[in-house]
Design a protein around this motif. Structure first.
Motif, PDB file in Angstrom:
ATOM      1  N   HIS A  78       0.827  -1.205   0.000  1.00  8.19           N
ATOM      2  CA  HIS A  78       0.000   0.000   0.000  1.00  8.19           C
ATOM      3  C   HIS A  78       0.863   1.258   0.000  1.00  8.19           C
ATOM      4  N   LEU A  79       1.911   1.256   0.814  1.00  9.60           N
ATOM      5  CA  LEU A  79       2.814   2.413   0.845  1.00  9.60           C
ATOM      6  C   LEU A  79       3.517   2.606  -0.497  1.00  9.60           C
ATOM      7  N   ALA A  80       3.937   1.497  -1.121  1.00  5.90           N
ATOM      8  CA  ALA A  80       4.621   1.583  -2.419  1.00  5.90           C
ATOM      9  C   ALA A  80       3.674   2.075  -3.505  1.00  5.90           C
ATOM     10  N   LEU A  81       2.443   1.557  -3.524  1.00  4.67           N
ATOM     11  CA  LEU A  81       1.473   1.998  -4.535  1.00  4.67           C
ATOM     12  C   LEU A  81       1.104   3.467  -4.344  1.00  4.67           C
ATOM     13  N   ALA A  82       0.914   3.877  -3.112  1.00  2.00           N
ATOM     14  CA  ALA A  82       0.583   5.282  -2.845  1.00  2.00           C
ATOM     15  C   ALA A  82       1.736   6.198  -3.246  1.00  2.00           C
ATOM     16  N   THR A  83       2.960   5.767  -2.980  1.00  2.00           N
ATOM     17  CA  THR A  83       4.132   6.561  -3.358  1.00  2.00           C
ATOM     18  C   THR A  83       4.248   6.670  -4.874  1.00  2.00           C
ATOM     19  N   GLY A  84       4.106   5.559  -5.558  1.00  2.00           N
ATOM     20  CA  GLY A  84       4.164   5.578  -7.021  1.00  2.00           C
ATOM     21  C   GLY A  84       3.068   6.424  -7.628  1.00  2.00           C
ATOM     22  N   TYR A  85       1.854   6.282  -7.103  1.00  2.00           N
ATOM     23  CA  TYR A  85       0.726   7.071  -7.602  1.00  2.00           C
ATOM     24  C   TYR A  85       0.989   8.558  -7.406  1.00  2.00           C
ATOM     25  N   ALA A  86       1.480   8.920  -6.232  1.00  2.00           N
ATOM     26  CA  ALA A  86       1.754  10.335  -5.955  1.00  2.00           C
ATOM     27  C   ALA A  86       2.832  10.876  -6.886  1.00  2.00           C
ATOM     28  N   PHE A  87       3.910  10.115  -7.091  1.00  2.00           N
ATOM     29  CA  PHE A  87       4.981  10.583  -7.972  1.00  2.00           C
ATOM     30  C   PHE A  87       4.489  10.772  -9.401  1.00  2.00           C
ATOM     31  N   VAL A  88       3.693   9.856  -9.900  1.00  2.00           N
ATOM     32  CA  VAL A  88       3.186   9.969 -11.279  1.00  2.00           C
ATOM     33  C   VAL A  88       2.230  11.147 -11.394  1.00  2.00           C
ATOM     34  N   TYR A  89       1.288  11.274 -10.457  1.00  2.00           N
ATOM     35  CA  TYR A  89       0.302  12.351 -10.533  1.00  2.00           C
ATOM     36  C   TYR A  89       0.968  13.714 -10.364  1.00  2.00           C
ATOM     37  N   VAL A  90       1.878  13.829  -9.407  1.00  2.00           N
ATOM     38  CA  VAL A  90       2.599  15.091  -9.191  1.00  2.00           C
ATOM     39  C   VAL A  90       3.459  15.425 -10.402  1.00  2.00           C
ATOM     40  N   GLY A  91       4.120  14.425 -10.963  1.00  2.00           N
ATOM     41  CA  GLY A  91       4.936  14.652 -12.159  1.00  2.00           C
ATOM     42  C   GLY A  91       4.114  15.161 -13.327  1.00  2.00           C
ATOM     43  N   CYS A  92       2.954  14.561 -13.541  1.00  2.00           N
ATOM     44  CA  CYS A  92       2.078  15.009 -14.634  1.00  2.00           C
ATOM     45  C   CYS A  92       1.556  16.425 -14.373  1.00  2.00           C
ATOM     46  N   ALA A  93       1.118  16.681 -13.147  1.00  2.00           N
ATOM     47  CA  ALA A  93       0.574  18.004 -12.829  1.00  2.00           C
ATOM     48  C   ALA A  93       1.638  19.089 -12.973  1.00  2.00           C
ATOM     49  N   LEU A  94       2.846  18.816 -12.487  1.00  2.00           N
ATOM     50  CA  LEU A  94       3.902  19.825 -12.586  1.00  2.00           C
ATOM     51  C   LEU A  94       4.409  19.988 -14.015  1.00  2.00           C
ATOM     52  N   SER A  95       4.383  18.921 -14.799  1.00  2.00           N
ATOM     53  CA  SER A  95       4.753  19.039 -16.217  1.00  2.00           C
ATOM     54  C   SER A  95       3.747  19.902 -16.964  1.00  2.00           C
ATOM     55  N   LEU A  96       2.464  19.682 -16.695  1.00  2.00           N
ATOM     56  CA  LEU A  96       1.436  20.524 -17.314  1.00  2.00           C
ATOM     57  C   LEU A  96       1.563  21.974 -16.841  1.00  2.00           C
TER      58      LEU A  96
END
Length: 144
Positions: free
Chosen positions: A115-133
């Motif tokens: 759960h911690l790994a999935l939440a971390t991965g999800y956060a990194f992907v979502y934050v990366g996409c949001a900051l790229s946009l």
């Protein structure tokens, strides 16, 4: 978030529950990820709009994200076009319930490493996409 987590751990230790350090650490970590994700969304909206509208958009997306699981269940009760639109909105909004470990932490139950790994991965992907946009939107702005 880290300072509040430490303060909570100290308070729990003083109140007779010193064995909850791991649970408090996990909950604090997930809360920090949630705050990072919401901050990235705020940066995205601030690069697109005025300050007041950015705050309103961020608040709206935060609320949709908190209730994203409920929206997915609610979408099943609508007819095809409206249900599909609600489902897409719930899928595009951040899945903030994945970061909510407060109930488990209150019970003293740790979460799984998966759960911690999935939440971390999800956060990194979502934050990366949001900051790229946000970066792309900011570069296209004309300040003249």
């Amino acid at each position: 978030a880290a300072a509040l987590g430490v303060a909570l751990w100290i308070t729990l230790s003083m109140r007779g529950a010193p064995g909850r350090g791991l649970v408090v650490l996990e909950a604090t970590y997930l809360t920090g990820l949630e705050l990072t994700l919401v901050t990235a969304i705020a940066v995205l909206f601030s690069s697109l709009s005025t300050p007041v509208l950015s705050a309103l958009y961020t608040l709206g997306l935060y609320l949709v994200g908190v209730w994203s699981d409920d929206l997915r269940q609610f979408a099943a009760h609508f007819t095809a076009p409206l249900g599909s639109m609600v489902r897409v909105a719930a899928d595009l909004a951040p899945n903030l319930p994945i970061f909510n470990m407060r109930t488990l932490a209150a019970a003293g139950t740790p979460t799984s490493t998966l759960h911690l790994a999935l939440a971390t991965g999800y956060a990194f992907v979502y934050v990366g996409c949001a900051l790229s946009l946000a970066a792309a939107a900011f570069e296209s702005r004309d300040f003249k």
